[in-house]
Write an enzyme that holds these catalytic residues in place. Structure first.
Site, PDB file in Angstrom:
ATOM      1  N   ASP A 129       1.893   8.843   1.228  1.00 25.79           N
ATOM      2  CA  ASP A 129       1.644   7.423   0.991  1.00 25.79           C
ATOM      3  C   ASP A 129       0.159   7.068   1.081  1.00 25.79           C
ATOM      4  O   ASP A 129      -0.516   7.461   2.042  1.00 25.79           O
ATOM      5  CB  ASP A 129       2.409   6.621   2.058  1.00 25.79           C
ATOM      6  N   GLU A 132       2.075  27.878   3.606  1.00 29.27           N
ATOM      7  CA  GLU A 132       2.663  28.813   4.588  1.00 29.27           C
ATOM      8  C   GLU A 132       4.163  28.979   4.356  1.00 29.27           C
ATOM      9  O   GLU A 132       4.775  29.901   4.858  1.00 29.27           O
ATOM     10  CB  GLU A 132       2.516  28.249   6.022  1.00 29.27           C
TER      11      GLU A 132
HETATM   12  C1  BGC Z   1       3.561   1.910  -0.351  1.00 30.59           C
HETATM   13  C2  BGC Z   1       3.784   0.471  -0.003  1.00 30.59           C
HETATM   14  C3  BGC Z   1       3.233   0.240   1.388  1.00 30.59           C
HETATM   15  C4  BGC Z   1       1.765   0.660   1.478  1.00 30.59           C
HETATM   16  C5  BGC Z   1       1.301   0.737   2.890  1.00 30.59           C
HETATM   17  C6  BGC Z   1       2.058   2.021  -0.378  1.00 30.59           C
HETATM   18  O1  BGC Z   1       1.351   2.189  -1.385  1.00 30.59           O
HETATM   19  O2  BGC Z   1       4.121   2.306  -1.565  1.00 30.59           O
HETATM   20  O3  BGC Z   1       5.134   0.126  -0.085  1.00 30.59           O
HETATM   21  O4  BGC Z   1       3.330  -1.130   1.685  1.00 30.59           O
HETATM   22  O5  BGC Z   1       1.566   1.946   0.936  1.00 30.59           O
HETATM   23  O6  BGC Z   1       1.865   1.820   3.543  1.00 30.59           O
END
Ligand code: BGC
Length: 522
Positions: free
Chosen positions: A201, A262
């Site tokens: 993310d 790994e």
């Molecule tokens: C996720 C979002 C989230 C943000 C913060 C992103 O890009 O897809 O849903 O709110 O990261 O974690």
């Protein structure tokens, strides 16, 4: 047939767990609910599943604020449910990816609870703590994506801490090796349990070595236009000089890649990355250089208000220029952060509501015909509309709540899936209420009903995916030609040693055609 790795051509089905299927009647989707729908996903013909976060979290950003990376939020189940889920997913021949959030954690994570107590505790520099300016103001002009400054005050330390999103999501200090070690342990924990890959993310928002905390620059091209984003101060700045996309991030990419390597079985790292206007492809290339992430998740087709044919062409052309011949890019038209593509794309493409299903199929076919991998979002296989009639009192997304009514946020694409029209709550839950309202509009397109209905998008797309698996040009090579076609068409060839497949997407007829051609045919 394919000499490529699975992730270089995978079609990945994204599940937003809170809204997929409830199994314990609390109005919130969960892991056992997902298990009960695995056959529906496998029958569609996708290759892998990516599940958005289900870890321990106070849910301020619905799981993207993690308070324990190695356990499951009780709303979603427990680790033995997860073990079942992974086993059953693999039994059906699907891979399983989960979402790791490395840039920030929850303010309730014990790391932050400790760090915020004083300036001299064992985790005092695990986050970004900065003294105020002499006038008491934050150290610089950085803003949060979700509105307001990127700095919040901690009275015990008499310092500000950094958060690129909500104040409840403090940014980890990646310059600290102990932080990296902890995140490495998280990767190992889930790889050991058998997951096939991570969607990482917001990796471009990782911070470390930020001193001297330079100001962002104003975006000279900013104009107060019609887009909802234009009404938000964050989008008045350029971020890549100071706040985002800093070189230190690649230490994280490299550490994660070493760990993935790994393990046996081609574990996959796909990073969600973005950059200032015009910088996205450079950013994607940097993140996926050898020894870093395998691929990046590209935002260019996710534009909030949709894209015209020429804009879609432009986005694809940029991507081919940078990545042709490789599987380092993943495309998506929809996800849990933007209005659903079936609605959002109608107006910019000049397509009327009665053709919405045809449009959805066309978009799905286009996306899964491009090089690299692609992610389709739950409900796209049904052509679900975006849900724009949620009342203010029912809204949950903190981003939407901050900018209502100019901007509705992300609840519109996150309402629960419906499965059977004739069941109460569409079969999503046995409770009388769900965490977000269930859309009446969606009832006519309930998942299990559509899977049984011959001419449904679900079945047409499923036939397409099964055909796609047999095309060498789609799955044994990642080469494609330049784009051609008139103003309402996108045409390209996918090419392998044994096959050339001409893919034509006609937005006037709202129809895709695929034709095998021989070398030399124009
Ligand atoms: C996720 C979002 C989230 C943000 C913060 C992103 O890009 O897809 O849903 O709110 O990261 O974690």
């Amino acid at each position: 047939m394919s000499s490529l790795k699975w992730w270089e051509h995978a079609v990945i089905y994204q599940i937003y767990p809170r809204s997929f299927q409830d199994s314990n009647s609390d109005g919130i989707g969960d892991l056992n609910g997902i298990i009960s729908r695995l056959k529906y996903i496998a029958d569609l013909g996708v290759d892998a599943i990516w599940i958005s976060p289900f870890f321990m979290s106070p849910q301020h950003d619905f799981g993207y604020d993690v308070s324990n990376y190695c356990d499951i939020n009780p709303e979603y189940g427990n680790l033995s449910d997860f073990d079942q889920l992974i086993e059953k997913t693999h039994e059906l021949g699907l891979r399983l990816m989960i979402d790791i959030v490395p840039a920030h954690c929850s303010y309730l994570h014990p790391w932050f609870e400790e760090s915020r107590k004083s300036k001299d505790n064992s985790k005092s520099d695990w986050f970004h703590w900065v003294d105020p300016k002499p006038d008491g103001c934050p150290p610089n002009n950085w803003l949060s994506f979700f509105g307001g400054p990127a700095w919040s005050w901690e009275p015990r330390r008499q310092q500000y801490y950094l958060h690129n999103f909500l104040p409840e999501q403090p940014n980890l200090n990646h310059a600290n090796q102990e932080v990296q070690e902890e995140l490495n342990n998280v990767a190992r924990f889930w790889f050991d349990r058998g997951v096939d890959g991570f969607r990482l993310d917001a990796v471009h928002t990782i911070n470390g070595d930020c001193e001297p905390y330079k100001d962002n620059l104003a975006d000279p091209n900013f104009t107060l236009g019609p887009l909802p984003q234009d009404k938000q101060p964050f989008f008045r700045q350029l971020h890549d000089v100071a706040q985002l996309n800093q070189p230190v991030i690649q230490k994280f990419s490299e550490a994660y890649r070493r760990i993935a390597d790994e393990y046996e079985g081609d574990r996959f790292l796909m990073g969600e990355v973005n950059g200032d206007e015009g910088n996205a492809m450079t950013v994607s290339k940097t993140f996926s250089e050898p020894g870093r992430l395998h691929a990046t998740y590209n935002f260019d087709l996710l534009e909030w208000t949709g894209l015209s044919v020429s804009e879609i062409k432009g986005a694809i052309a940029n991507a081919i220029e940078a990545f042709n011949g490789s599987g380092r890019l993943c495309f998506a038209f929809s996800n849990h952060d933007v209005p659903r593509s079936a609605s959002r794309q109608l107006s910019p493409l000049g397509i009327t509501l009665d053709k919405q299903d045809d449009l959805q199929l066309l978009l799905l076919q286009l996306e899964t015909s491009l090089i690299g991998s692609s992610c389709i979002y739950q409900g796209e296989e049904l052509g679900l509309s975006d849900v724009t009639n949620i009342q203010f009192g029912e809204m949950k997304d903190p981003w939407g709540l901050n900018f209502y009514p100019e901007f509705l946020g992300r609840d519109t694409c996150r309402t629960p899936m419906v499965w059977e029209k004739n069941k109460p709550m569409g079969g999503f839950t046995l409770a009388n209420e769900a965490w977000l309202p269930i859309s009446e509009l969606h009832m006519e397109k309930a998942g299990l009903d559509m899977a049984k209905s011959e001419g449904s998008i679900y079945n047409k797309f499923s036939s397409f995916l099964k055909w796609r698996r047999k095309q060498p040009a789609m799955i044994s090579s990642n080469k494609m030609s330049e784009l051609s076609g008139g103003p309402s068409e996108i045409i390209f060839d996918r090419e392998s040693e044994t096959q050339i497949l001409r893919c034509k997407f006609d937005f006037g007829l709202v129809k895709a055609t695929f034709e095998e051609v021989t070398h030399g045919t124009s």
